[in-house]
Design an enzyme around this catalytic site. Structure first.
Site, PDB file in Angstrom:
ATOM      1  N   ASN A 169     -10.137  -1.556  -7.751  1.00 58.44           N
ATOM      2  CA  ASN A 169      -9.636  -0.417  -8.515  1.00 58.44           C
ATOM      3  C   ASN A 169     -10.382  -0.342  -9.843  1.00 58.44           C
ATOM      4  O   ASN A 169     -10.077  -1.051 -10.789  1.00 58.44           O
ATOM      5  CB  ASN A 169      -8.128  -0.577  -8.762  1.00 58.44           C
ATOM      6  CG  ASN A 169      -7.503   0.673  -9.368  1.00 58.44           C
ATOM      7  OD1 ASN A 169      -8.198   1.606  -9.739  1.00 58.44           O
ATOM      8  ND2 ASN A 169      -6.190   0.683  -9.459  1.00 58.44           N
TER       9      ASN A 169
ATOM     10  N   GLU B 154     -18.533   5.282  17.168  1.00 55.25           N
ATOM     11  CA  GLU B 154     -17.521   4.301  17.579  1.00 55.25           C
ATOM     12  C   GLU B 154     -17.282   4.477  19.074  1.00 55.25           C
ATOM     13  O   GLU B 154     -16.659   5.439  19.504  1.00 55.25           O
ATOM     14  CB  GLU B 154     -16.217   4.490  16.807  1.00 55.25           C
ATOM     15  CG  GLU B 154     -15.185   3.442  17.194  1.00 55.25           C
ATOM     16  CD  GLU B 154     -13.778   3.773  16.735  1.00 55.25           C
ATOM     17  OE1 GLU B 154     -12.983   2.834  16.525  1.00 55.25           O
ATOM     18  OE2 GLU B 154     -13.450   4.968  16.601  1.00 55.25           O
TER      19      GLU B 154
ATOM     20  N   ASN C  37      -6.750   7.380 -11.735  1.00 55.84           N
ATOM     21  CA  ASN C  37      -6.711   8.278 -10.576  1.00 55.84           C
ATOM     22  C   ASN C  37      -5.820   7.739  -9.450  1.00 55.84           C
ATOM     23  O   ASN C  37      -5.837   8.278  -8.348  1.00 55.84           O
ATOM     24  CB  ASN C  37      -8.125   8.575 -10.049  1.00 55.84           C
ATOM     25  CG  ASN C  37      -8.839   7.331  -9.515  1.00 55.84           C
ATOM     26  OD1 ASN C  37      -8.223   6.327  -9.189  1.00 55.84           O
ATOM     27  ND2 ASN C  37     -10.165   7.404  -9.432  1.00 55.84           N
TER      28      ASN C  37
ATOM     29  N   ASP D 155     -10.929   2.471  -5.388  1.00 55.35           N
ATOM     30  CA  ASP D 155     -11.638   3.743  -5.557  1.00 55.35           C
ATOM     31  C   ASP D 155     -13.148   3.528  -5.607  1.00 55.35           C
ATOM     32  O   ASP D 155     -13.646   2.405  -5.512  1.00 55.35           O
ATOM     33  CB  ASP D 155     -11.148   4.468  -6.816  1.00 55.35           C
ATOM     34  CG  ASP D 155     -11.161   3.592  -8.064  1.00 55.35           C
ATOM     35  OD1 ASP D 155     -11.981   2.651  -8.126  1.00 55.35           O
ATOM     36  OD2 ASP D 155     -10.345   3.833  -8.978  1.00 55.35           O
TER      37      ASP D 155
ATOM     38  N   GLY E 274      -4.787   1.849  -4.546  1.00 54.77           N
ATOM     39  CA  GLY E 274      -5.470   2.275  -5.762  1.00 54.77           C
ATOM     40  C   GLY E 274      -6.950   1.973  -5.847  1.00 54.77           C
ATOM     41  O   GLY E 274      -7.592   2.284  -6.855  1.00 54.77           O
TER      42      GLY E 274
ATOM     43  N   ASP F 196     -16.335   8.355  13.911  1.00 53.60           N
ATOM     44  CA  ASP F 196     -15.094   7.809  14.457  1.00 53.60           C
ATOM     45  C   ASP F 196     -14.804   8.391  15.838  1.00 53.60           C
ATOM     46  O   ASP F 196     -15.142   9.538  16.123  1.00 53.60           O
ATOM     47  CB  ASP F 196     -13.959   8.156  13.487  1.00 53.60           C
ATOM     48  CG  ASP F 196     -12.629   7.570  13.889  1.00 53.60           C
ATOM     49  OD1 ASP F 196     -12.515   6.334  13.927  1.00 53.60           O
ATOM     50  OD2 ASP F 196     -11.707   8.355  14.167  1.00 53.60           O
TER      51      ASP F 196
END
Length: 616
Positions: free
Chosen positions: A137, A359, A142, A165, A163, A330
């Site tokens: 974090n 994937e 943010n 980022d 949290g 994905d």
């Protein structure tokens, strides 16, 4: 009248939408584009209240408005433009409804020099997989963004946001460079404005926007730039099979055929082997591919040409805008084969060295090989997907280093036996190889248990010296542990030290345990040795069936080679070297792991679980 014209012009130049008692445009996707792209067609999706009855015109003289497509929903217009002759410019799109009109400024940017020459990831790289919410974090301000649906951070809840980022990742780029990774793969960073579970990123609600709790689009560009400056590439996770149920495209569908089963939740069977199963029923194929991953992830219909263009353009936009080096797609087999093939070709036509890994979570190498570019099993169709994920090898590796190897089964024989079948692959060097990831149990299952560190070391040596493109899951270097049986949230634990008040900062050597430092140093030595090593990046693979439980294989490129010897038993073994002379071109060699010189005259003795990486 003159003042009104000047004001309209000024608003357009400022990039603002000007309306004269007309509908407000809520979304313009993409928000800008570039001149001189190889594919000159541009799709612009406009979303606003009751805009479909508008007469559309553009102010540019060198851009051709080819088609204006209305949808079932009057809140959408899809414009197709030909930019073949377009110079960089800002022009106006005018929507006129009687005396009312809406003017939307649109910018065509100048491409950066050599933008098409993006360097993709390859077998010379090692990808380090990061879940951004769980790594570090860097900007607590943010953590909670007013107005977003999941408005809390709770690090005690494995399924809540924690949290992490983009700033946290950027702050630790030196740590990653020092470790020796050459590319970072980020789990999805695009907006996931969902009510719960948004931390993992796989339910996108805006394909063109970084999730504000991770940072901004500009911060992502800065992260990519900083990674490049430190010699690391960036791979972006994308999802074309489905979006999040809070995506405006689903909440207010352009038309029902934008989504499979007309937007009505119908669960997938997850049995994507039916796609290549020659005996599969039509029902099995349809429910596997068109069914929804979960109710909160509506399944996009890529057979709709507008959906296909929207998704393809979104990926090209991120490559051009941020300069990323690769995409991990994905749930690749869950989407429409032909559209995904078209997408892979469109990307590599625009960026010839760019790489995409799909994937392909299937339980055999035959099934996985079907999805790789130029697979004979898929012919005459071609996926155009250069890299696929070697899930079957992951399963073998998670067993092999726990077992006693015999000359016919178990342990390292599993790896030998599996690699003897590589003829099913069109290109074995373009397989992503890994011990674990964010969806599987970690290779190191229980950090509190006394585990054999030789298991870890043998696994790393094999992973980093076999064919293919290695991927390491964040925290493997400090023996982070988790069992999938305890839930996916725990597979994605916070990296210790990524938060200001963490009791231990494992980014720092002084705060790691002796066992963690041993593991870190071992991986670091291998990664730094591997970096720029053409033998590993480009060399062929030759191996021998295990003898006395010892697995021997060579990687060779030109007149340089390395030979790996690995004892898959707990006993000291003495090996007659005569049968291996073709991969032992000298009577002595340098061992990468110990920096010692090893005599290879006649016999070689390896301790239980011993490893040698011999350089010639």
């Amino acid at each position: 009248m003159k003042r009104t014209f000047v004001l309209m012009t000024l608003l357009a130049l400022l990039g603002l939408q000007h309306t004269v008692s007309a509908s407000i445009i809520k979304k313009v996707a993409p928000s800008f584009w570039w001149a001189d792209m190889k594919n000159p067609e541009l799709q612009i999706l406009l979303y606003g209240d009751n805009i479909s009855s508008s007469d559309v015109s553009i102010s540019s003289k060198d851009i051709l408005l080819k088609d204006v497509v209305k949808q079932e929903n009057p809140n959408y217009l899809i414009l197709y433009m030909d930019l073949s002759e377009a110079a960089p410019q800002t022009f106006q799109i005018t929507l006129k409804q009687g005396k009312k009109q809406t003017v939307v400024p649109y910018e065509i940017k100048q491409r950066k020099a050599a933008a098409s020459k993006v360097e993709g990831f390859n077998a010379g790289d090692v990808l380090y997989l990061i879940m951004p919410d769980r790594f570090a974090n860097g900007n607590p301000s943010n953590d909670v963004v007013p107005g977003m649906l999941e408005a809390k951070v709770d690090r005690n809840d494995p399924f809540a946001r924690h949290g992490g980022d983009l700033a946290g990742i950027e702050n630790n780029l030196d740590y990653l460079s020092n470790l020796g990774v050459t590319a970072i793969w980020l789990n999805p960073i695009q907006e996931n404005d969902m009510k719960e579970g948004s931390y993992h990123g796989y339910a996108i609600t805006d394909y063109y926007q970084v999730d504000r709790r991770l940072g901004s689009n500009e911060e992502f560009c800065k992260l990519v730039e900083q990674a490049h400056s430190k010699g690391m590439k960036v791979v972006m996770d994308m999802i074309f099979n489905h979006c999040g149920s809070e995506n405006y495209l689903f909440k207010d569908m352009p038309s029902k055929d934008w989504f499979n089963f007309k937007g009505n939740y119908t669960q997938t069977s997850y049995k994507t082997a039916s796609v290549q199963d020659i005996h599969a029923s039509d029902y099995e194929r349809k429910i596997a591919v068109d069914g929804w991953f979960t109710e909160s992830m509506p399944d996009l219909n890529q057979r709709n040409r507008h959906v296909a263009s929207y998704l393809i353009q979104s990926s090209i936009w991120w490559i051009e805008y941020a300069g990323i080096n690769g995409i991990r797609q994905d749930t690749h087999p869950y989407a429409d084969f032909d559209m995904m093939s078209q997408w892979c070709k469109a990307v590599t036509d625009e960026y010839p060295d760019f790489n995409i890994v799909g994937e392909t979570w299937l339980n055999s190498n035959v099934l996985v090989s079907f999805w790789q570019k130029d697979s004979k099993l898929a012919a005459p169709r071609n996926s155009n997907l250069r890299t696929v994920m070697d899930f079957p090898l992951m399963e073998q590796m998670n067993k092999a280093f726990d077992e006693e190897t015999t000359d016919w089964n178990g342990g390292l024989y599993r790896l030998y036996d599996y690699l003897t079948q590589d003829l099913v692959y069109a290109d074995p060097m373009n397989l992503l190889v890994f011990l674990d990831n964010h969806d599987t149990s970690r290779f190191y299952l229980n950090e509190e248990a006394t585990q054999n560190t030789e298991r870890y070391k043998q696994a790393l040596v094999f992973l980093l010296t076999t064919r293919g493109i290695p991927q390491i899951y964040y925290g493997t270097e400090i023996l982070m542990a988790a069992d999938k049986a305890n839930g996916d949230g725990l597979l994605r634990c916070d990296f210790p030290g990524g938060w200001k008040n963490d009791p231990r900062n494992c980014f720092n050597e002084a705060n790691r345990t002796p066992q963690q430092n041993e593991a870190f140093a071992y991986m670091q030595k291998l990664l730094q040795w591997r970096k720029g090593n053409e033998i590993i990046a480009k060399g062929g693979l030759k191996h021998f069936a295990p003898n006395k439980g010892i697995y021997v294989y060579e990687r060779k490129y030109g007149n340089k080679s390395i030979t790996v010897l690995m004892n898959g038993t707990d006993k000291t073994q003495t090996l007659d070297l005569a049968p291996y002379k073709e991969v032992l071109p000298a009577t002595s060699a340098h061992d990468v792991l110990t920096d010692e010189n090893i005599n290879l005259d006649k016999d070689l003795t390896l301790p239980g679980r011993g490893i040698l990486i011999l350089e010639f």
